[in-house]
Design an enzyme around this catalytic site. Sequence first.
Site, PDB file in Angstrom:
ATOM      1  N   CYS A 123       2.552   4.988  13.377  1.00 19.60           N
ATOM      2  CA  CYS A 123       2.799   4.094  12.090  1.00 19.60           C
ATOM      3  C   CYS A 123       1.298   2.587  11.663  1.00 19.60           C
ATOM      4  O   CYS A 123       1.017   1.962  10.725  1.00 19.60           O
ATOM      5  CB  CYS A 123       3.682   3.789  11.079  1.00 19.60           C
ATOM      6  SG  CYS A 123       4.928   5.336  11.108  1.00 19.60           S
ATOM      7  N   CYS A 136      14.177   3.398   1.176  1.00 26.53           N
ATOM      8  CA  CYS A 136      13.267   4.704   1.177  1.00 26.53           C
ATOM      9  C   CYS A 136      11.622   4.700   0.985  1.00 26.53           C
ATOM     10  O   CYS A 136      11.380   5.474   0.534  1.00 26.53           O
ATOM     11  CB  CYS A 136      13.805   5.456   1.944  1.00 26.53           C
ATOM     12  SG  CYS A 136      14.967   5.765   2.749  1.00 26.53           S
ATOM     13  N   LYS A 146       6.239   2.061   0.273  1.00 24.40           N
ATOM     14  CA  LYS A 146       7.197   2.420  -1.343  1.00 24.40           C
ATOM     15  C   LYS A 146       6.204   3.066  -2.408  1.00 24.40           C
ATOM     16  O   LYS A 146       7.191   3.963  -2.597  1.00 24.40           O
ATOM     17  CB  LYS A 146       7.856   1.249  -1.285  1.00 24.40           C
ATOM     18  CG  LYS A 146       9.300   1.552  -2.317  1.00 24.40           C
ATOM     19  CD  LYS A 146       9.964   2.542  -2.146  1.00 24.40           C
ATOM     20  CE  LYS A 146      11.138   3.172  -2.967  1.00 24.40           C
ATOM     21  NZ  LYS A 146      10.391   4.057  -3.649  1.00 24.40           N
ATOM     22  N   HIS A 163       2.364   6.406   1.879  1.00 24.02           N
ATOM     23  CA  HIS A 163       2.344   6.100   3.233  1.00 24.02           C
ATOM     24  C   HIS A 163       1.904   7.460   3.643  1.00 24.02           C
ATOM     25  O   HIS A 163       2.221   8.530   4.408  1.00 24.02           O
ATOM     26  CB  HIS A 163       3.570   5.780   3.628  1.00 24.02           C
ATOM     27  CG  HIS A 163       3.834   5.425   5.516  1.00 24.02           C
ATOM     28  ND1 HIS A 163       2.656   5.062   5.903  1.00 24.02           N
ATOM     29  CD2 HIS A 163       4.898   5.237   6.381  1.00 24.02           C
ATOM     30  CE1 HIS A 163       3.220   4.531   7.106  1.00 24.02           C
ATOM     31  NE2 HIS A 163       4.120   4.896   7.829  1.00 24.02           N
TER      32      HIS A 163
END
Lengths: 74, 400
Positions: free
Chosen positions: B88, B213, B340, B344
């Site tokens: 990531c 998440c 969030k 992403h």
Amino acid sequence: MAPPNHYGMIVFEGGGRIMMDITDVSPGDVDTGLLVKMVFRIKDIDEKRGFVRYFWKAAPDRSAVSAQTAVAAE
Amino acid sequence: MAQGIRDKVAILGMGCSKFGERWDCGPDDLMVEAYIEAMADAGIEPSQLDAAWFSTHIDEQGTGKGGTPMSIALRLPNIAVTRVENFCASGSEAFRGAVYAVASGAADIAIALGVEKLKDTGYGGLPVANPGTLMPQVMPNGSAPGNFAQLASAYRAKHGVSKDDLKRAIAHVSVKSHANGAKNAKAHLRKPVTIDQVLNAPMIAEPLGLFDCCGVSDGAAAAIVTTPEIARAMGKKNLTMVKAIQLSVSNGYESQYNGWDGSHFHTARIAAGKAYREAGIERPREQISMMEVHDCFSITELVTMEDLFISPEGQGWRDVLDGFYDADGGVPCQIDGGLKCFGHPIGASGLRMLYEMYLQLQGRAGERQLKDPVFGMTHNLGGAPASNVCSVAIIGQEGA
């Protein structure tokens, strides 16, 4: 494998650690400091080729006394 | 320590696509969107680009593991394109490559671009990675939420924080990011949420509920970098300078030896310490104006506040609850909504973080603009707490 799934960082007496499955537990049983022992269990069933894979899992060591030499994710 | 990267490279322009469910766009469209904005901002022609770095991690974007997807999508003038991936943190790696190329003198102007197209996989979270032939025989059947949730139990045990207190603190992390993301037209998720919504959401991996998440998104982001001399010669003022870029990679200490307590990121502390030295920052809590950190999970962001030496160890959860990281707090964090809410898209995320810090430093962040920021920090993590790569970058005002 149906959820909920339990796993954690298992720390060994004498050194060494590994992230592994925790078995024979119910939701809420597992927390930091749980004393565990190693059991050899079914890890996976390969449906395409029909064989069963086994590996070590951590199970609560209910016979353990106070000495916290092996703890889960300390 | 080496001389470092401080003040050798300036950001000439940046661009970022809208993140989200971009059903009408392929990765090429997303790349073009970020590229056109960055090129217009830089005020250059494609012929002025000397080299490119391309980050994408999960999907192969059509033509495989190479530089071709970016070069073809953007019709680059047959320049060098290096494809990079580091989980990531891939976007930060593309930026590092482009910055180093300019600092070395090998390139006058270089571009870093990251892209990911993940919403077409038919799966809500990260696609399942191929762990190789042998690892499934020993690895638990885990997930990213399950791995990061372990931070919470270890943090509670180490610092004696109750389950309820920590749950409330991590809920505040997400409430804050939703409030910020609501003000960002490019963000994937733009609805504010209440603390009760977060606390009562379905459980994903105890104690992480749905709102603890981050999801995954489609999106692309790009940075064009050059030397401060060239930027000035082009008439640019109020330069945004690269102050530090550090990367620390796990070596098995956390996952195989017993020294690590599981409550923090070993690599983040190393990368942050080196980045502060490289940037000449001695009092981060006072000197860092704002941050974009890798809030893949709310608990990740909370412990990262300590790993970056902003909150004292064991006190991060109190700072979070006190609003220290809110938009009007001491060090605003995730002012663009973070992973969030901005979203992403893996290969683009590190560059998206830099994009917000750059906009803020340029005074172009609109409704989200903070007052007179000097240093902006990004923290871009790849992997899991026990085994990861951690990139920390600091950009800031000229002369700071």
